[in-house]
Write an enzyme that holds these catalytic residues in place. Structure first.
Site: not given
Ligand code: EPZ
Length: 423
Positions: A22-23, A117, A122, A310, A402
Protein backbone atom coordinates in the site's frame (compact mmCIF):
# COMPACT_ATOMS: atom_id res chain seq x y z
CA UNK A 1 -20.55 -0.87 10.05
CA UNK A 2 -18.90 -4.24 9.45
CA UNK A 3 -17.30 -6.13 12.32
CA UNK A 4 -14.97 -9.12 12.43
CA UNK A 5 -15.62 -12.05 14.73
CA UNK A 6 -12.79 -14.37 15.73
CA UNK A 7 -12.83 -17.48 17.85
CA UNK A 8 -9.27 -17.91 19.04
CA UNK A 9 -6.98 -20.82 19.74
CA UNK A 10 -6.34 -22.39 16.33
CA UNK A 11 -2.74 -22.62 15.05
CA UNK A 12 -2.48 -21.24 11.50
CA UNK A 13 -1.12 -23.66 8.92
CA UNK A 14 -0.68 -23.16 5.19
CA UNK A 15 0.11 -20.35 2.83
CA UNK A 16 -0.79 -16.64 2.72
CA UNK A 17 -0.18 -14.65 -0.49
CA UNK A 18 1.35 -11.23 0.21
CA UNK A 19 -0.05 -8.39 -1.93
CA UNK A 20 1.57 -5.28 -3.33
CA UNK A 21 2.62 -2.65 -0.78
CA UNK A 22 0.00 0.00 0.00
CA UNK A 23 2.64 2.52 1.05
CA UNK A 24 4.51 2.05 -2.23
CA UNK A 25 1.36 2.10 -4.37
CA UNK A 26 0.11 5.47 -3.06
CA UNK A 27 3.22 7.53 -4.01
CA UNK A 28 3.54 5.56 -7.27
CA UNK A 29 0.01 6.58 -8.19
CA UNK A 30 0.86 10.22 -7.39
CA UNK A 31 3.84 9.86 -9.76
CA UNK A 32 1.25 9.43 -12.53
CA UNK A 33 0.85 13.23 -12.33
CA UNK A 34 4.43 13.69 -13.58
CA UNK A 35 3.79 12.23 -17.05
CA UNK A 36 1.14 11.96 -19.76
CA UNK A 37 1.76 8.26 -19.39
CA UNK A 38 0.62 5.69 -19.64
CA UNK A 39 1.99 4.66 -16.26
CA UNK A 40 1.05 1.03 -15.70
CA UNK A 41 1.23 -0.14 -12.09
CA UNK A 42 1.14 -3.91 -11.60
CA UNK A 43 0.60 -5.91 -8.41
CA UNK A 44 -1.67 -3.14 -7.08
CA UNK A 45 -3.41 -4.08 -3.82
CA UNK A 46 -7.21 -3.73 -3.76
CA UNK A 47 -7.71 -1.46 -0.74
CA UNK A 48 -9.87 1.46 0.37
CA UNK A 49 -6.85 3.82 0.36
CA UNK A 50 -6.08 2.92 -3.26
CA UNK A 51 -9.68 3.75 -4.21
CA UNK A 52 -9.35 7.11 -2.39
CA UNK A 53 -6.12 7.98 -4.25
CA UNK A 54 -7.74 6.99 -7.53
CA UNK A 55 -10.69 9.32 -6.82
CA UNK A 56 -8.27 12.15 -6.09
CA UNK A 57 -6.29 11.60 -9.30
CA UNK A 58 -9.50 11.46 -11.34
CA UNK A 59 -10.68 14.65 -9.71
CA UNK A 60 -7.41 16.29 -10.74
CA UNK A 61 -8.10 15.20 -14.33
CA UNK A 62 -6.11 11.98 -14.86
CA UNK A 63 -7.61 8.91 -16.47
CA UNK A 64 -7.31 5.91 -14.16
CA UNK A 65 -8.28 2.47 -15.43
CA UNK A 66 -8.33 -0.10 -12.66
CA UNK A 67 -8.37 -3.73 -13.77
CA UNK A 68 -9.06 -5.43 -10.46
CA UNK A 69 -8.73 -8.96 -11.79
CA UNK A 70 -5.33 -8.19 -13.29
CA UNK A 71 -4.35 -6.11 -10.20
CA UNK A 72 -3.26 -3.34 -12.54
CA UNK A 73 -3.94 0.38 -12.81
CA UNK A 74 -3.14 2.46 -15.87
CA UNK A 75 -2.82 6.21 -15.36
CA UNK A 76 -2.72 8.64 -18.26
CA UNK A 77 -3.35 12.26 -19.20
CA UNK A 78 -2.40 15.44 -17.38
CA UNK A 79 -3.97 17.27 -14.46
CA UNK A 80 -6.54 19.86 -15.49
CA UNK A 81 -7.50 20.91 -11.99
CA UNK A 82 -4.76 21.66 -9.46
CA UNK A 83 -6.58 21.36 -6.13
CA UNK A 84 -6.71 18.47 -3.62
CA UNK A 85 -9.80 19.14 -1.49
CA UNK A 86 -10.10 18.88 2.29
CA UNK A 87 -12.67 16.13 2.08
CA UNK A 88 -10.21 13.68 0.50
CA UNK A 89 -7.02 14.83 2.25
CA UNK A 90 -8.53 14.53 5.74
CA UNK A 91 -9.62 10.99 4.88
CA UNK A 92 -6.17 9.97 3.67
CA UNK A 93 -3.04 11.92 4.54
CA UNK A 94 -1.07 10.36 1.66
CA UNK A 95 -3.14 12.70 -0.57
CA UNK A 96 -0.53 15.33 0.25
CA UNK A 97 1.83 13.40 -2.06
CA UNK A 98 0.17 15.08 -5.06
CA UNK A 99 1.70 18.43 -4.00
CA UNK A 100 5.26 17.86 -5.26
CA UNK A 101 4.24 16.37 -8.64
CA UNK A 102 1.57 19.03 -9.35
CA UNK A 103 3.91 21.87 -8.49
CA UNK A 104 6.83 20.42 -10.46
CA UNK A 105 4.78 19.81 -13.61
CA UNK A 106 2.21 22.61 -13.58
CA UNK A 107 3.96 25.32 -11.57
CA UNK A 108 1.24 25.57 -8.96
CA UNK A 109 -0.95 23.54 -6.63
CA UNK A 110 -3.53 23.98 -3.90
CA UNK A 111 -3.65 21.12 -1.41
CA UNK A 112 -5.61 20.98 1.83
CA UNK A 113 -3.52 20.75 4.99
CA UNK A 114 -4.13 17.27 6.37
CA UNK A 115 -4.51 18.21 10.05
CA UNK A 116 -3.91 15.80 12.94
CA UNK A 117 -4.75 12.12 12.92
CA UNK A 118 -5.27 9.26 15.31
CA UNK A 119 -1.57 8.43 15.76
CA UNK A 120 -0.15 11.94 16.19
CA UNK A 121 -0.02 15.54 15.00
CA UNK A 122 1.90 14.59 11.82
CA UNK A 123 2.85 18.00 10.41
CA UNK A 124 3.97 18.49 6.78
CA UNK A 125 6.51 21.25 7.50
CA UNK A 126 9.42 19.21 6.05
CA UNK A 127 7.56 18.82 2.73
CA UNK A 128 6.94 22.58 2.57
CA UNK A 129 10.45 23.66 3.67
CA UNK A 130 11.99 21.44 1.01
CA UNK A 131 9.76 22.88 -1.72
CA UNK A 132 10.64 26.41 -0.54
CA UNK A 133 14.33 25.56 -0.87
CA UNK A 134 13.50 24.59 -4.47
CA UNK A 135 12.17 28.11 -4.99
CA UNK A 136 8.46 27.54 -4.38
CA UNK A 137 6.41 30.30 -2.82
CA UNK A 138 4.14 28.80 -0.24
CA UNK A 139 1.32 30.42 1.68
CA UNK A 140 -1.29 28.91 3.93
CA UNK A 141 -4.80 30.12 3.31
CA UNK A 142 -8.10 28.85 4.66
CA UNK A 143 -6.62 25.51 5.67
CA UNK A 144 -5.00 25.06 2.25
CA UNK A 145 -1.37 25.01 1.12
CA UNK A 146 -1.04 27.38 -1.86
CA UNK A 147 2.19 26.69 -3.71
CA UNK A 148 3.72 28.34 -6.77
CA UNK A 149 6.93 27.63 -8.62
CA UNK A 150 9.36 30.59 -8.67
CA UNK A 151 8.45 33.51 -10.91
CA UNK A 152 10.76 33.51 -13.88
CA UNK A 153 12.47 30.17 -14.39
CA UNK A 154 9.68 29.14 -16.85
CA UNK A 155 7.47 28.02 -13.98
CA UNK A 156 9.89 25.28 -12.93
CA UNK A 157 11.24 24.45 -9.52
CA UNK A 158 15.02 24.71 -9.13
CA UNK A 159 17.33 22.03 -7.83
CA UNK A 160 18.51 22.50 -4.22
CA UNK A 161 20.39 20.78 -1.41
CA UNK A 162 17.85 19.65 1.14
CA UNK A 163 19.04 18.29 4.46
CA UNK A 164 16.24 16.66 6.42
CA UNK A 165 16.59 17.32 10.18
CA UNK A 166 14.49 14.21 10.76
CA UNK A 167 13.78 11.22 8.53
CA UNK A 168 10.42 11.52 6.80
CA UNK A 169 9.05 8.98 4.33
CA UNK A 170 6.40 11.29 2.86
CA UNK A 171 8.66 14.37 2.60
CA UNK A 172 11.36 12.29 0.87
CA UNK A 173 8.76 10.99 -1.62
CA UNK A 174 7.19 14.40 -2.31
CA UNK A 175 10.56 16.10 -2.85
CA UNK A 176 12.01 13.22 -4.87
CA UNK A 177 9.06 13.44 -7.27
CA UNK A 178 9.31 17.25 -7.43
CA UNK A 179 13.06 17.07 -8.11
CA UNK A 180 12.67 14.86 -11.18
CA UNK A 181 11.22 17.79 -13.18
CA UNK A 182 13.14 20.64 -11.48
CA UNK A 183 15.79 22.68 -13.21
CA UNK A 184 19.23 21.38 -12.21
CA UNK A 185 20.40 19.10 -9.46
CA UNK A 186 18.70 18.29 -6.18
CA UNK A 187 20.37 16.53 -3.31
CA UNK A 188 18.23 14.95 -0.59
CA UNK A 189 20.35 14.28 2.49
CA UNK A 190 19.16 12.14 5.41
CA UNK A 191 16.47 10.87 3.07
CA UNK A 192 14.25 8.00 4.22
CA UNK A 193 15.52 4.57 3.09
CA UNK A 194 12.29 2.59 3.38
CA UNK A 195 11.95 -0.01 0.59
CA UNK A 196 8.92 1.90 -0.74
CA UNK A 197 11.19 4.87 -1.54
CA UNK A 198 13.51 2.62 -3.55
CA UNK A 199 10.46 1.29 -5.39
CA UNK A 200 9.28 4.82 -6.22
CA UNK A 201 12.79 5.85 -7.35
CA UNK A 202 13.09 2.80 -9.61
CA UNK A 203 9.75 3.58 -11.24
CA UNK A 204 10.72 7.25 -11.72
CA UNK A 205 14.00 6.10 -13.28
CA UNK A 206 12.05 3.85 -15.67
CA UNK A 207 10.02 6.97 -16.61
CA UNK A 208 13.27 8.75 -17.52
CA UNK A 209 14.24 10.43 -14.23
CA UNK A 210 17.94 10.66 -13.42
CA UNK A 211 18.42 9.50 -9.84
CA UNK A 212 21.55 8.33 -8.04
CA UNK A 213 21.89 6.81 -4.60
CA UNK A 214 18.71 4.69 -4.73
CA UNK A 215 18.47 2.69 -1.50
CA UNK A 216 20.75 5.08 0.42
CA UNK A 217 20.12 8.11 2.63
CA UNK A 218 21.48 10.49 -0.03
CA UNK A 219 19.50 10.79 -3.23
CA UNK A 220 20.84 12.96 -6.05
CA UNK A 221 18.44 13.92 -8.81
CA UNK A 222 19.33 15.65 -12.07
CA UNK A 223 16.11 17.29 -13.27
CA UNK A 224 14.80 16.52 -16.78
CA UNK A 225 12.30 18.40 -19.00
CA UNK A 226 9.70 15.69 -19.07
CA UNK A 227 9.01 12.09 -18.06
CA UNK A 228 7.52 9.30 -20.14
CA UNK A 229 5.19 6.43 -19.23
CA UNK A 230 6.48 3.13 -17.84
CA UNK A 231 5.33 -0.22 -16.52
CA UNK A 232 6.20 -0.99 -12.91
CA UNK A 233 5.61 -3.96 -10.62
CA UNK A 234 4.90 -2.83 -7.03
CA UNK A 235 7.01 -4.53 -4.38
CA UNK A 236 5.39 -6.89 -1.83
CA UNK A 237 3.88 -5.34 1.30
CA UNK A 238 6.43 -5.83 4.09
CA UNK A 239 3.95 -4.73 6.77
CA UNK A 240 1.28 -7.17 5.60
CA UNK A 241 4.00 -9.86 5.65
CA UNK A 242 5.19 -8.86 9.13
CA UNK A 243 1.61 -8.84 10.40
CA UNK A 244 0.92 -12.39 9.16
CA UNK A 245 4.30 -13.50 10.56
CA UNK A 246 3.02 -12.35 13.96
CA UNK A 247 -0.26 -14.20 13.29
CA UNK A 248 1.62 -17.46 12.67
CA UNK A 249 3.77 -16.84 15.75
CA UNK A 250 1.00 -15.88 18.16
CA UNK A 251 -1.02 -19.01 17.29
CA UNK A 252 2.00 -21.38 17.36
CA UNK A 253 1.43 -22.22 13.70
CA UNK A 254 3.52 -22.55 10.53
CA UNK A 255 2.79 -20.39 7.50
CA UNK A 256 4.48 -19.63 4.18
CA UNK A 257 4.18 -15.91 3.36
CA UNK A 258 4.26 -16.19 -0.41
CA UNK A 259 6.24 -13.40 -2.07
CA UNK A 260 7.53 -11.83 1.17
CA UNK A 261 11.21 -10.86 1.30
CA UNK A 262 13.28 -10.71 4.49
CA UNK A 263 15.43 -7.79 3.31
CA UNK A 264 12.33 -5.55 3.22
CA UNK A 265 11.49 -6.30 6.83
CA UNK A 266 14.72 -4.89 8.28
CA UNK A 267 15.02 -5.41 12.04
CA UNK A 268 11.62 -7.12 12.30
CA UNK A 269 12.99 -10.54 11.24
CA UNK A 270 15.79 -10.54 13.80
CA UNK A 271 13.46 -9.37 16.55
CA UNK A 272 10.98 -12.16 15.81
CA UNK A 273 13.84 -14.67 15.87
CA UNK A 274 15.02 -13.36 19.24
CA UNK A 275 11.49 -13.88 20.53
CA UNK A 276 11.69 -17.57 19.52
CA UNK A 277 9.94 -17.41 16.15
CA UNK A 278 11.50 -19.39 13.30
CA UNK A 279 11.78 -17.27 10.15
CA UNK A 280 13.33 -18.91 7.08
CA UNK A 281 13.90 -17.41 3.67
CA UNK A 282 12.88 -19.61 0.77
CA UNK A 283 12.64 -19.00 -2.97
CA UNK A 284 8.83 -18.75 -2.60
CA UNK A 285 8.79 -16.37 0.34
CA UNK A 286 9.22 -16.41 4.11
CA UNK A 287 8.36 -19.48 6.14
CA UNK A 288 7.35 -18.51 9.68
CA UNK A 289 6.65 -20.95 12.50
CA UNK A 290 6.76 -21.39 16.22
CA UNK A 291 6.88 -24.62 18.19
CA UNK A 292 8.22 -23.43 21.56
CA UNK A 293 7.33 -20.61 23.94
CA UNK A 294 7.78 -16.93 23.14
CA UNK A 295 10.37 -14.83 24.94
CA UNK A 296 9.94 -11.15 25.79
CA UNK A 297 12.17 -8.89 23.66
CA UNK A 298 12.60 -5.12 23.96
CA UNK A 299 12.07 -3.09 20.78
CA UNK A 300 12.34 0.53 19.77
CA UNK A 301 10.76 1.83 16.55
CA UNK A 302 13.11 3.55 14.14
CA UNK A 303 13.27 4.54 10.48
CA UNK A 304 14.22 1.70 8.11
CA UNK A 305 16.16 -0.56 8.50
CA UNK A 306 15.20 -0.25 12.19
CA UNK A 307 12.05 -1.80 13.64
CA UNK A 308 9.06 -0.28 11.76
CA UNK A 309 6.51 1.78 13.66
CA UNK A 310 3.89 0.11 11.43
CA UNK A 311 4.78 -3.23 13.11
CA UNK A 312 4.77 -1.97 16.70
CA UNK A 313 1.15 -2.76 17.61
CA UNK A 314 1.29 -6.25 16.09
CA UNK A 315 4.55 -7.06 17.91
CA UNK A 316 3.03 -5.82 21.16
CA UNK A 317 0.12 -8.26 20.75
CA UNK A 318 2.73 -11.02 20.39
CA UNK A 319 4.63 -9.86 23.48
CA UNK A 320 1.37 -9.84 25.42
CA UNK A 321 1.53 -13.67 25.48
CA UNK A 322 5.33 -14.05 25.79
CA UNK A 323 7.17 -15.34 28.84
CA UNK A 324 8.70 -12.47 30.77
CA UNK A 325 8.56 -8.77 30.03
CA UNK A 326 9.19 -6.63 26.97
CA UNK A 327 9.67 -2.88 26.70
CA UNK A 328 8.24 -1.40 23.50
CA UNK A 329 9.37 2.16 22.76
CA UNK A 330 7.71 4.26 20.04
CA UNK A 331 9.98 7.00 18.69
CA UNK A 332 8.20 7.92 15.43
CA UNK A 333 4.66 8.90 16.45
CA UNK A 334 3.63 10.36 19.79
CA UNK A 335 0.25 8.71 20.10
CA UNK A 336 0.60 5.20 18.79
CA UNK A 337 -0.46 3.14 21.81
CA UNK A 338 -4.22 3.16 21.29
CA UNK A 339 -4.23 -0.63 21.13
CA UNK A 340 -2.95 -0.84 24.73
CA UNK A 341 -6.23 -0.28 26.62
CA UNK A 342 -8.03 -2.65 24.22
CA UNK A 343 -5.36 -5.38 24.63
CA UNK A 344 -5.64 -4.91 28.39
CA UNK A 345 -9.40 -5.48 28.13
CA UNK A 346 -8.46 -8.86 26.62
CA UNK A 347 -6.37 -9.69 29.69
CA UNK A 348 -2.97 -8.29 28.64
CA UNK A 349 -0.79 -6.61 31.28
CA UNK A 350 0.62 -3.51 29.61
CA UNK A 351 1.56 -0.19 31.22
CA UNK A 352 2.47 2.89 29.23
CA UNK A 353 5.08 5.31 30.57
CA UNK A 354 5.57 8.16 28.12
CA UNK A 355 6.90 6.77 24.85
CA UNK A 356 7.43 3.27 26.28
CA UNK A 357 5.11 0.43 27.14
CA UNK A 358 6.05 -2.35 29.54
CA UNK A 359 4.40 -5.57 28.47
CA UNK A 360 4.27 -8.35 31.06
CA UNK A 361 3.39 -11.54 29.26
CA UNK A 362 0.34 -13.54 30.37
CA UNK A 363 -0.32 -17.22 29.62
CA UNK A 364 -3.59 -16.50 27.80
CA UNK A 365 -5.69 -13.62 26.53
CA UNK A 366 -9.47 -13.79 26.63
CA UNK A 367 -11.81 -12.71 23.84
CA UNK A 368 -13.73 -9.42 24.12
CA UNK A 369 -15.48 -6.84 21.96
CA UNK A 370 -12.79 -4.31 20.98
CA UNK A 371 -12.17 -1.44 18.59
CA UNK A 372 -9.35 0.82 17.47
CA UNK A 373 -8.99 4.03 15.55
CA UNK A 374 -6.09 3.20 13.26
CA UNK A 375 -5.08 0.48 10.86
CA UNK A 376 -2.19 -1.19 12.68
CA UNK A 377 -3.85 -0.93 16.11
CA UNK A 378 -6.93 -2.65 14.64
CA UNK A 379 -4.96 -5.51 13.17
CA UNK A 380 -3.11 -6.03 16.47
CA UNK A 381 -6.53 -6.74 18.02
CA UNK A 382 -7.22 -9.31 15.29
CA UNK A 383 -3.90 -11.01 16.19
CA UNK A 384 -4.78 -10.97 19.88
CA UNK A 385 -8.18 -12.45 19.00
CA UNK A 386 -6.51 -15.33 17.10
CA UNK A 387 -4.65 -16.32 20.28
CA UNK A 388 -7.39 -15.54 22.81
CA UNK A 389 -9.72 -17.96 24.49
CA UNK A 390 -13.30 -17.39 23.35
CA UNK A 391 -14.79 -14.84 21.02
CA UNK A 392 -13.40 -11.46 19.99
CA UNK A 393 -15.38 -8.98 17.93
CA UNK A 394 -13.33 -6.21 16.31
CA UNK A 395 -15.44 -3.15 15.55
CA UNK A 396 -14.74 -0.38 13.02
CA UNK A 397 -13.40 -2.77 10.39
CA UNK A 398 -13.10 0.05 7.87
CA UNK A 399 -9.69 0.84 9.38
CA UNK A 400 -8.54 -2.68 8.44
CA UNK A 401 -9.95 -2.33 4.94
CA UNK A 402 -7.68 0.67 4.35
CA UNK A 403 -4.58 -1.48 4.48
CA UNK A 404 -5.34 -5.23 4.56
CA UNK A 405 -6.90 -6.89 1.58
CA UNK A 406 -9.46 -9.56 2.52
CA UNK A 407 -7.90 -10.01 5.95
CA UNK A 408 -10.60 -12.43 7.12
CA UNK A 409 -10.40 -14.54 3.92
CA UNK A 410 -6.60 -14.79 4.06
CA UNK A 411 -6.68 -15.84 7.74
CA UNK A 412 -9.60 -18.24 7.29
CA UNK A 413 -7.71 -19.96 4.44
CA UNK A 414 -4.95 -20.93 6.89
CA UNK A 415 -7.36 -22.27 9.47
CA UNK A 416 -8.46 -19.29 11.57
CA UNK A 417 -12.05 -19.25 12.82
CA UNK A 418 -12.82 -15.76 11.59
CA UNK A 419 -15.70 -14.12 9.75
CA UNK A 420 -16.93 -10.69 8.73
CA UNK A 421 -20.26 -9.67 10.18
CA UNK A 422 -21.90 -7.15 7.85
CA UNK A 423 -23.15 -4.19 9.87
C1 EPZ B 1 4.59 6.98 6.21
O1 EPZ B 1 3.86 8.07 6.75
C2 EPZ B 1 3.61 5.81 6.13
N1 EPZ B 1 2.51 6.18 5.25
C3 EPZ B 1 3.14 5.45 7.52
O2 EPZ B 1 2.31 4.30 7.41
C4 EPZ B 1 4.34 5.11 8.40
O3 EPZ B 1 3.91 4.87 9.72
C5 EPZ B 1 5.33 6.27 8.39
O4 EPZ B 1 5.70 6.61 7.02
C6 EPZ B 1 6.63 5.97 9.15
O5 EPZ B 1 7.24 4.84 8.61
C7 EPZ B 1 2.65 6.06 3.93
O6 EPZ B 1 3.69 5.66 3.42
C8 EPZ B 1 1.47 6.41 3.09
P1 EPZ B 1 6.84 10.30 8.08
P2 EPZ B 1 4.46 9.54 6.69
O7 EPZ B 1 6.77 11.55 7.28
O8 EPZ B 1 5.18 9.71 5.42
C9 EPZ B 1 7.27 13.67 11.45
C10 EPZ B 1 0.43 2.91 7.94
O9 EPZ B 1 -0.04 2.38 8.98
N2 EPZ B 1 7.16 14.65 10.36
O10 EPZ B 1 7.98 9.39 7.85
O11 EPZ B 1 3.36 10.48 7.02
C11 EPZ B 1 5.98 12.90 11.66
O12 EPZ B 1 5.05 13.61 12.44
C12 EPZ B 1 0.96 4.33 7.94
O13 EPZ B 1 0.44 2.33 6.84
C13 EPZ B 1 7.33 16.02 10.64
O14 EPZ B 1 7.57 16.41 11.80
O15 EPZ B 1 5.48 9.49 7.91
C14 EPZ B 1 6.49 11.64 12.31
O16 EPZ B 1 6.70 11.88 13.68
C15 EPZ B 1 0.62 5.15 9.14
N3 EPZ B 1 7.21 16.91 9.62
C16 EPZ B 1 7.85 11.42 11.62
O17 EPZ B 1 8.21 12.69 11.08
C17 EPZ B 1 6.95 16.52 8.33
O18 EPZ B 1 6.85 17.38 7.44
C18 EPZ B 1 7.85 10.39 10.50
O19 EPZ B 1 6.78 10.67 9.61
C19 EPZ B 1 6.81 15.13 8.05
C20 EPZ B 1 6.91 14.22 9.09
Amino acid sequence: MDRIRIRGGRPLEGEIPIGGAKNAALPLMAAGLLTDGPLVLRNLPDLADIATMRRLLELLGLRAEHDRAARTMTLSGAATHLEAPYDLVRRMRASVLVLGPLLARHGRARVSLPGGCAIGTRPVDLHLKGLELMGAEITLDGGYIEARAPRGGRGRLRGARILFPQVSVGATENLLMAATLAEGRTELVNAAREPEIGDLARCLAAMGARIEGIGTGRLVVEGVESLAGATHEILPDRIEAGTYACAAAITGGAVLLRGAQAEHLGAVVKTLQEAGVVVEETAEGLRVSRRNGLAGVDVMTEPFPGFATDMQAQFMALMAVAEGAAMVTETIFENRFMHVPELNRMGARINVHGASAIVRGVPRLSGAPVMATDLRASVSLVLAGLAAQGETVVNRVYHLDRGYERVEAKLAAVGADIERLPG
